[in-house]
Write a protein that holds these residues in place. Structure first.
Motif, mmCIF file in Angstrom:
data_model
loop_
_atom_site.group_PDB
_atom_site.id
_atom_site.type_symbol
_atom_site.label_atom_id
_atom_site.label_comp_id
_atom_site.label_asym_id
_atom_site.label_seq_id
_atom_site.Cartn_x
_atom_site.Cartn_y
_atom_site.Cartn_z
ATOM 1 N N ILE A 122 0.835 -1.218 0.000
ATOM 2 C CA ILE A 122 0.000 0.000 0.000
ATOM 3 C C ILE A 122 0.858 1.251 0.000
ATOM 4 C CG2 ILE A 122 -1.872 1.234 1.123
ATOM 5 C CD1 ILE A 122 -2.626 -1.569 0.073
ATOM 6 N N GLY A 123 1.906 1.298 0.835
ATOM 7 C CA GLY A 123 2.775 2.470 0.892
ATOM 8 C C GLY A 123 2.214 3.570 1.783
ATOM 9 N N PRO A 124 2.588 4.841 1.543
ATOM 10 C CA PRO A 124 2.066 5.957 2.346
ATOM 11 C C PRO A 124 0.555 6.042 2.219
ATOM 12 C CG PRO A 124 3.907 6.652 0.969
ATOM 13 C CD PRO A 124 3.524 5.287 0.500
ATOM 14 N N ARG A 125 -0.129 6.463 3.321
ATOM 15 C CA ARG A 125 -1.594 6.375 3.357
ATOM 16 C C ARG A 125 -2.182 7.641 3.976
ATOM 17 N NH1 ARG A 125 1.249 2.505 5.319
ATOM 18 N NH2 ARG A 125 0.805 3.013 7.489
ATOM 19 N N LEU A 126 -2.049 8.756 3.278
ATOM 20 C CA LEU A 126 -2.571 10.021 3.795
ATOM 21 C C LEU A 126 -4.082 9.926 3.970
ATOM 22 C CD1 LEU A 126 -1.752 12.940 4.561
ATOM 23 C CD2 LEU A 126 -2.272 13.574 2.200
ATOM 24 N N GLY A 127 -4.586 10.406 5.092
ATOM 25 C CA GLY A 127 -6.014 10.343 5.379
ATOM 26 C C GLY A 127 -6.860 10.948 4.274
ATOM 27 N N GLY A 128 -7.806 10.175 3.736
ATOM 28 C CA GLY A 128 -8.683 10.646 2.679
ATOM 29 C C GLY A 128 -8.185 10.368 1.278
ATOM 30 N N ALA B 111 -7.811 4.398 0.925
ATOM 31 C CA ALA B 111 -8.935 3.558 0.500
ATOM 32 C C ALA B 111 -8.453 2.149 0.167
ATOM 33 C CB ALA B 111 -9.642 4.189 -0.703
ATOM 34 N N ARG B 112 -7.313 2.043 -0.516
ATOM 35 C CA ARG B 112 -6.751 0.722 -0.802
ATOM 36 C C ARG B 112 -6.360 0.008 0.483
ATOM 37 N NH1 ARG B 112 -2.118 0.821 -2.945
ATOM 38 N NH2 ARG B 112 -1.723 3.054 -3.246
ATOM 39 N N ALA B 113 -5.888 0.768 1.460
ATOM 40 C CA ALA B 113 -5.518 0.175 2.745
ATOM 41 C C ALA B 113 -6.734 -0.408 3.463
ATOM 42 C CB ALA B 113 -4.832 1.217 3.626
ATOM 43 N N ARG B 114 -7.886 0.244 3.338
ATOM 44 C CA ARG B 114 -9.101 -0.304 3.968
ATOM 45 C C ARG B 114 -9.467 -1.653 3.345
ATOM 46 N NH1 ARG B 114 -10.387 5.133 3.691
ATOM 47 N NH2 ARG B 114 -11.756 4.956 1.869
ATOM 48 N N ASP B 115 -9.408 -1.734 2.034
ATOM 49 C CA ASP B 115 -9.685 -3.010 1.367
ATOM 50 C C ASP B 115 -8.674 -4.064 1.801
ATOM 51 O OD1 ASP B 115 -11.823 -1.853 0.019
ATOM 52 O OD2 ASP B 115 -10.629 -1.385 -1.767
ATOM 53 N N TRP B 116 -7.435 -3.663 1.915
ATOM 54 C CA TRP B 116 -6.373 -4.555 2.399
ATOM 55 C C TRP B 116 -6.702 -5.065 3.795
ATOM 56 C CZ3 TRP B 116 -3.462 -3.783 6.786
ATOM 57 C CH2 TRP B 116 -2.321 -4.586 6.957
#
Length: 466
Positions: A59-65, A70-75
């Motif tokens: 996923i990598g960096p995951r700035l809010g919003g 969003a990909r992290a949530r699916d992950w």
């Protein structure tokens, strides 16, 4: 005489009751053995490192919003299903989205020198490149004294001191004031922009990002940039030489409107009291300069792996164990407040909450904020955790972690497994927050502590609320 004998008998019974309570244990031998076995399994398991490696690499960096969050949530949902959770779902909420964009900042007088900086969360863009003289302030208190309009046409620079490294992160709150509210005083003074010393304990040329505070319902209308500690040191030395300083900067950071974010919720359903929830978690988002391994991929890995090990037991604990991967923590605890609001009617059934969000070094202390009877349970848990090098801390310590604050304010009991934060503010919100900073053995110790303590609380009949 008869009354005196009755009073004496009553006193003896009271003393006997207190002694009996002191010798009673809220845990069975079987529960203690299971907790000890969970600890051993966790210390030998590689699951935690596999989780944080997957999150930061895939996923990598995951700035809010952001799209990455969003990909992290699916992950997170797929991970929960693969690890055997009984339920895995996303609870969405809406949030304003701030995007960093490109930045260039340089010293232009007394000579040309590139500076290493980063826009702070919530900062406004420059409409075009700004070149202006610097007005130096030794600390946030000096800037707070500035008169309205006194900085017109200037760029304010707020210095400060390098944070002292400490186990608990003491000093962050005070140092963080320049990041959070400095813009309000600079903007009131009419400044074209604000530059601040990064809030961190490192001497690398890595600037620390972070979110600013709103002024009521308003965000900054000027650019606000944090520069690395060595660059701040350099500006101070030049200032002390009475050298006039000029900076040029161009920043594209700005608000992009409302977007969707969400919390990932994973449940292990309790075998006897499924309605009672023991909540653990970390935050799924991160700042975008590194890959968010320490802040807070580690917390996601620790709590998810701990619950996954409990899921492999022959029988579920009595109470439900819930792992929440909170969204948009870095930009204002937005997922935490959304969770508390969405579950407001059911918070009375949340018997305990805690979060891992202070890096990946070893846990050294267990603190709690539960009722006196439940404190006996936490004391017993501390004894079981002691071979991990964990000591019993305060029994009246509010908190539980940043994302737990909205729930704790509503009366949800908390514990906190305090980590050694000696290096945390070297890495916090910087490009240096990457996977190589995590020690697998230290991560495993965290998972062992969470697995044992959360299992014992979830399998207990003790009421934890005051």
């Amino acid at each position: 005489m008869q009354l005196r004998n009755c009073l004496a008998l009553g006193a003896m019974l009271s003393i006997f009751s207190v002694q009996l309570l002191a010798t009673q244990t809220p845990l069975s031998n079987a529960q203690k053995q299971t907790a000890t076995q969970l600890m051993q399994t966790a210390l030998e398991s590689k699951l935690g490192m596999e989780i944080v490696t997957s999150l930061t690499t895939e996923i990598g960096p995951r700035l809010g919003g952001s799209e990455a969050e969003a990909r992290a949530r699916d992950w997170g949902v797929e991970l929960g299903k693969r690890l055997g959770f009984d339920k895995a779902q996303i609870e969405e909420f809406t949030m304003p989205f701030w995007q960093r964009g490109k930045l260039h900042i340089a010293l232009t007088s007394p000579y040309q020198q590139e500076l290493y900086g980063t826009a702070l969360g919530g900062a406004a863009p420059t409409q075009e490149k700004i070149t202006a003289d610097i007005v130096y302030f030794r600390d946030i208190h000096a800037l707070a004294d500035v008169k309205d309009g006194a900085l017109k046409g200037k760029i304010a620079f707020v210095d400060g001191d390098l944070m002292v490294k400490s186990q608990t992160g003491a000093g962050y709150g005070q140092a963080n004031q320049r990041r959070r509210i400095g813009w309000q005083h600079a903007q009131r003074g009419g400044a074209l922009g604000l530059v601040v010393r990064s809030v961190g304990s490192d001497s690398h040329r890595f600037p620390h990002s972070g979110m600013m505070s709103k002024d009521g319902d308003k965000w900054a209308s000027i650019p606000v940039i944090a520069i690395s500690n060595p660059d701040a040191d350099h500006l101070r030395r030049l200032h002390n030489l009475d050298t006039p300083l000029t900076i040029s900067l161009h920043s594209e950071s700005k608000w992009q409107g409302d977007v969707s974010s969400g919390n990932v919720v994973l449940d292990l359903i309790g075998s006897e009291k499924p309605e009672e929830i023991v909540l653990i978690g970390g935050h799924l988002d991160s700042w975008d300069l590194g890959t968010g391994a320490v802040d807070d991929g580690a917390g996601i890995a620790i709590t998810t792996a701990a619950a996954a090990l409990i899921a492999k037991l022959p029988k579920r604990p009595k109470r439900t164990i819930r792992v929440v991967m909170f969204g948009a923590e870095e930009v204002g605890l937005l997922g935490a407040f959304a969770y508390a609001k969405q579950h407001e009617a059911n918070l009375t059934n949340h018997v305990l909450a805690t979060e891992s969000d202070f890096g990946a070094q070893t846990i050294w202390q267990l603190e709690s904020n539960v009722n006196p009877q439940a404190t006996l349970l936490i004391d017993e848990i501390a004894k079981i955790l002691s071979p991990l090098g964990i000591v019993r801390g305060r029994s009246d310590a509010p908190g539980g972690g940043p994302d737990i604050i909205p729930m704790a304010a509503k009366g949800v009991p908390t514990i906190r497994l305090n980590q050694n934060g000696h290096d945390y503010f070297d890495l916090h919100h910087t490009p240096d927050d990457t996977l190589d900073k995590i020690n697998p053995a230290e991560l495993a110790q965290n998972i062992a502590a969470y697995a044992a303590s959360i299992y014992l609380i979830a399998d207990s009949d003790v009421e934890l609320k005051p």
